[in-house]
Enzyme design. Structure first.
Site, short mmCIF file in Angstrom:
data_model
loop_
_atom_site.label_atom_id
_atom_site.label_comp_id
_atom_site.label_asym_id
_atom_site.label_seq_id
_atom_site.Cartn_x
_atom_site.Cartn_y
_atom_site.Cartn_z
CG HIS A 58 -1.71 1.28 1.32
ND1 HIS A 58 -2.58 1.68 0.33
CD2 HIS A 58 -1.76 2.25 2.28
CE1 HIS A 58 -3.13 2.85 0.67
NE2 HIS A 58 -2.65 3.20 1.85
CG ASP A 60 -0.52 6.18 2.23
OD1 ASP A 60 -1.71 6.05 1.93
OD2 ASP A 60 -0.01 5.73 3.27
CG ASP A 182 -5.17 3.69 4.28
OD1 ASP A 182 -5.52 3.34 5.43
OD2 ASP A 182 -4.29 4.54 4.08
CG HIS A 431 -6.38 7.33 1.10
ND1 HIS A 431 -6.03 6.55 0.02
CD2 HIS A 431 -5.56 6.96 2.11
CE1 HIS A 431 -5.04 5.73 0.38
NE2 HIS A 431 -4.73 5.97 1.64
#
Length: 1010
Positions: A58, A60, A182, A431
């Site tokens: 994951h 970001d 997420d 996000h």
């Protein structure tokens, strides 16, 4: 021959369809030598519990580090993370072993990595994708937020990433699974968009802790989500699964270099731990299986920025698979395999069972008692507004890039394209970007990327306008008009104002420009004088702008602009005439014979009354509908919790937690100044040194404008503060209020209530906050009060008849969710952030309010763009006339049809999205079908071919073939997807530009559509 397409049918509005009209060529991989998709999935064992291990990372798109810092792996003192090394490490592992699999999500990172690779490496990766061993999930430029985003930029960022994957990998690069592991809560509109983009399933990682416990108990961790109340099933239905462990691996089974769990030791050593790990794994799998309905479960093997050294993960997973499956010889019924989300989804679909149906959304999200992630609905309000404005400008840039053709990209102002701003907007949807939940230096970088994109689009717009207007002007973009700063208008005696309207219907707009003269002439394109007024710049504005401008007055006039076009106004300073002066309205007790019961401002449609004793809003009257509603409005603050004996949770960038439900007024009343002219009437309310508001009525407008200015929020008392604007009425609302879902459909909210479980409420304020992207309203049987916002904010109705929106927050403590900083925001002068924004207040009957309210909300979102110039520039080409008014449409679109997208997609292809924008039954007129004649729609180009696509424009509509799921409520629809989308209410078409009058136009379009 006339070809037309219906954009809605009866009871099925609010759909989206997209289209493009080009064929991908030799650059795509012909996957004949290998099979991707569901056919590439590994074999499972039907008589066993199959555990799908999903290796993933994951990454970001900015959070603790900037996008560049994350990609290159710098600033590891903040967080050890380097995305380029993850991909460098994973690919060799996949190439070395055909059984291994990996998924990747964030295309902005992959696209950058891809650009640095040799052709040999690219071909190797293409082969992995063609074999289904490297699988892209989600596929957007980022993994976007779902609360603080509007559906328009969400569609754009998804299309951007998916277009890259299609160009690089062809059909095998098309994701079949949406993957939002997420984001902090999930919107119903997001599910609808994914469904209309052709996804077969959606996996999420974060849902409310009480919701998850209920689902685990009922074995409803996976279900069918009905993403729209307007589209006929299964058009907006999406299979949705809640992952068992967020997106992390099971405890004790993390084998990344940043993990501390023991590796599997399986040789002849005292450290051999195979039996204990296998026993633990089997127990974990059995416990997890109790919450799911099939003999397939999933384990996410990875987490944030993991797999920089992929060997560690794969070596231990190889051992895990080997030793767990070896137990089958001793009677174990557990089978472990490398898998992907789509392969797991495929097995669930083959189970051929019925699934419960979800109709609401997953907001608000809490990960424990007193821990509601509702603060980020408002966090960093200036960035949220900048993101909204940037999308507005991007759509203008996209449109003019199409309308002017190649001259927009290469022209007298330089060479540029819309892609810079498009990519920056894609990043901004992340996000931890628009949410306001990144570190301050990362937030600054998001703004910097948007600013760079603005610079590029200013070149595009200037080039385009020059070619269309017909003169070379020194175009000026005044981005500080909201604080009355614009050097050109402040000093020039003459100038021109171009009002460009990106909507496909004519609009009116109130222009306010900072000036230093007191008398002006404003002429429209035909030379007719336009009524205008000059009013003083308020003390509020002078204080906010500091020394960034010196205008003493503002020129105000009402402009109009044609659909998808512009109107040019000529402005000249004239001598004489003093501007309107404001007067202080003092609070006085009622005097016999004097009208001291209320002060008021009024236009043709509305009257607004203010209490003279307090200076606060008292009543709104709709003169057209003969409606009068007592409405009081004031600004309050919640004292942000720093944690207490009951729970240590503090309010922070993510979490909203007031220490009590009590609010404190910034002031019990306001000093009021009054300005009245023929164009606008205003009441200036001063609440404190850091909070003020203008109550404004323009002539002819049917809404009250509240322009609020808040900040710097004082913290010298050691208290963090969450600032709200609250409206109180006598409406009997029975605990109900209404908010939009990402700017599209409306959802009913009920205080202290969740539709899918019995809520145990621990935070009566924060636990009732919801995201508001464009509007929130309350109503009774007769009257509706609506507030439109100019950015995403958190909102609620914490007691009957009330409505509140959080406009700003400044906090002294971190909320322990990883960002590691309090939300202090220094602002331009390091004293704290000052924010200025607008709320539009609408009062109408409950049954007739929807249509105009939706159109006004859309006009706020896609506002006209003002471009200024000194004027008198030379002709663009010798002998070319100056075009003072222009529309790219032969006629306006019906009011219920919105031109969502007009953008250059390929050199000879244009992407168009037409959207029916009303819900089923929302409006007697607006929800009706509409017919659009595409053949004769545009005046700037002709259409020669049309190819209808899915919403994301990465698959022909005729090729969309989504998995069918059986809802528990009844039989599954077997309607062909193409038939369903014909009803959806949106048309998106691809079009090629060509010279007007081409004889092939009619025949080609007719054959395509008829």
């Amino acid at each position: 021959m006339t070809a037309s397409l219906a954009t809605a049918a009866g009871a099925s509005a609010m759909g989206l369809r997209s289209g493009l009209g080009f064929l991908m060529g030799a650059a795509l991989v012909a996957a004949a030598a290998a099979t991707c998709g569901y056919q590439s999935c590994p074999v499972t064992k039907p008589d066993m519990l199959n555990v799908h291990l999903i290796p993933h990372t994951h990454d970001d798109v900015g959070w603790l580090k900037t996008v560049d810092q994350y990609f290159f792996g710098v600033r590891n003192d903040i967080q050890h993370a380097g995305v380029q090394y993850i991909l460098d490490s994973v690919i060799p592992q996949l190439l070395a072993d055909p059984s291994k699999r990996f998924i990747y999500v964030e295309v902005v990172f992959f696209a950058r990595w891809w650009g640095l690779q040799t052709e040999a490496m690219r071909q190797a990766v293409r082969q992995l994708v063609a074999e289904g061993r490297l699988e892209f999930v989600n596929g957007g430029w980022c993994m976007n937020d779902e609360a603080a985003v509007h559906y328009n930029p969400v569609i754009d960022q998804m299309s951007l990433g998916l277009h890259f994957l299609k160009e690089a990998f062809g059909e095998c690069g098309r994701p079949r699974v949406a993957w939002h592991i997420d984001p902090f809560g999930h919107s119903r509109e997001q599910a609808s968009l994914f469904a209309q983009m052709g996804y077969d399933g959606f996996f999420v990682g974060r849902i409310d802790y009480q919701d998850k416990a209920q689902r685990e108990a009922l074995r409803e961790m996976e279900q069918l989500w009905r993403g729209s109340g307007s589209l006929p099933p299964p058009a907006a239905d999406l299979f949705t699964g809640v992952l068992p462990n967020g997106y992390n691996p099971p405890m004790s089974l993390c084998w990344d270099q940043i993990c501390s769990d023991n590796p599997i030791v399986d040789d002849d050593s005292d450290e051999n731990n195979v039996e204990s790990i296998v026993a633990y794994f089997l127990g974990t799998a059995a416990a997890q299986a109790k919450h799911y309905r099939t003999n397939h479960i999933v384990m996410t093997m990875g987490s944030d920025f993991q797999y920089e050294n992929a060997l560690l993960w794969y070596k231990n997973m190889d051992k895990l698979i080997k030793h767990v499956n070896a137990k089958q010889l001793n009677g174990s019924r557990v089978n472990v395999l490398y898998s992907t989300p789509s392969c797991y989804l495929w097995e669930l679909n083959k189970a051929n069972i019925s699934w419960t149906v979800k109709y609401d959304d997953f907001f608000p999200y809490a990960d424990g008692p007193h821990q509601f992630w509702t603060g980020y609905f408002t966090s960093r309000p200036a960035l949220k507004r900048y993101e909204r404005l940037s999308n507005n400008f991007l759509q203008v840039c996209n449109q003019l890039e199409v309308l002017a053709g190649a001259q927009a990209n290469v022209g007298p102002y330089g060479n540029a394209s819309s892609s810079v701003l498009r990519q920056a907007m894609g990043v901004a949807q992340h996000h931890d970007a628009v949410t306001g939940t990144a570190k301050q230096h990362v937030t600054n970088d998001y703004a910097k990327q948007l600013s760079t994109g603005w610079d590029a689009c200013e070149v595009v717009v200037s080039n385009a306008l020059t070619s269309i207007v017909g003169s070379k002007e020194n175009f000026i973009y005044c981005t500080y008009l909201n604080i009355s700063v614009c050097l050109l208008t402040e000093v020039a005696s003459t100038f021109m104002v171009i009002v460009y309207n990106p909507l496909a219907r004519p609009v009116g707009w109130n222009v306010r420009l900072p000036v230093n003269g007191s008398h002006y002439s404003v002429l429209d394109p035909s030379g007719q004088a336009v009524l205008n007024e000059v009013i003083p710049v308020s003390n509020f504005t002078r204080a906010v702008r500091h020394d960034r401008g010196d205008a003493v007055n503002e020129l105000v006039f009402q402009a109009s602009a044609p659909p998808l076009g512009y109107t040019t106004y000529s402005v000249s300073r004239l001598p004489g005439k003093e501007p309107a002066r404001s007067r202080l309205l003092k609070r006085l007790p009622h005097q016999p014979g004097a009208d001291q019961l209320s002060w008021s401002i009024q236009n043709e449609h509305l009257r607004v009354l203010v209490d003279p004793k307090t200076g606060l809003l008292k009543e709104i009257q709709n003169l057209d509908k003969n409606i009068s509603l007592p409405v009081s409005q004031n600004f309050f603050w919640y004292n942000a919790s720093a944690g207490n004996e009951e729970n240590s949770q503090a309010s922070g960038a993510y979490i909203f937690r007031p220490d009590t439900s009590q609010t404190f007024p910034i002031a019990k009343g306001a000093q009021v100044h009054h300005v009245k002219t023929q164009v606008v009437e205003e009441l200036y309310q001063n609440f404190s040194a850091w909070c003020s508001q203008v109550v404004r009525l323009y002539a002819g407008q049917a809404y009250v404008e509240l322009e609020w200015t808040v900040g710097p929020i004082p913290i010298h008392d050691g208290l963090g503060k969450e600032i709200i604007s609250r409206f109180e009425t006598d409406l009997q609302t029975a605990g109900r209020f209404y908010t939009d879902s990402n700017g599209r459909e409306i959802l009913e909210r009920r205080r202290n209530y969740r539709a899918t479980w019995n809520l145990s409420q621990t935070e009566p304020v924060a636990g009732n906050y919801y995201p508001v992207n464009s509007r929130i309203y309350i109503k009774d049987q007769k009257v509706q009060l609506t507030v439109l916002t100019d950015r995403s904010q958190g909102g609620s109705s914490v007691f009957d008849g009330s409505l509140e929106l959080m406009v700003h927050r400044r906090l002294l403590h971190d909320d322990s969710r990883g960002v590691g900083e309090p939300l202090l925001e220094p602002g331009d002068f390091h004293h704290g952030l000052v924010v200025r924004g607008r709320h539009l207040i609408l009062l109408d009957t409950a049954e007739s309010s929807a249509e105009q309210h939706r159109l006004w909300a859309q006009q706020e979102f896609m506002a006209p763009q003002l471009v200024l110039a000194p004027g008198q520039g030379p002709p663009y080409q010798p002998g070319q006339d100056n075009v003072k008014e222009f529309s790219a449409l032969h006629q306006a679109l019906p009011s219920n049809v919105h031109l969502l997208t007009l953008a250059q997609w390929e050199p000879d292809s244009v992407l168009i999205r037409l959207e029916h924008q009303f819900e089923r039954g929302e409006s007697a007129n607006g929800s009706m079908p509409a017919v659009v004649n595409l053949l004769n729609l545009f005046s700037s180009f002709n259409i020669i071919t049309v190819q209808e696509m899915n919403l994301a424009a990465n698959q022909k509509l005729e090729d969309v073939n989504r998995l069918i799921w059986q809802p528990a409520e009844g039989k599954s629809s077997t309607l062909n997807v193409a038939t369903v989308t014909d009803w959806m209410g949106h048309i998106c078409c691809y079009k090629r530009k060509m010279a007007s009058g081409d004889q092939k136009t009619h025949k080609s379009l007719g054959n395509t559509l008829c």
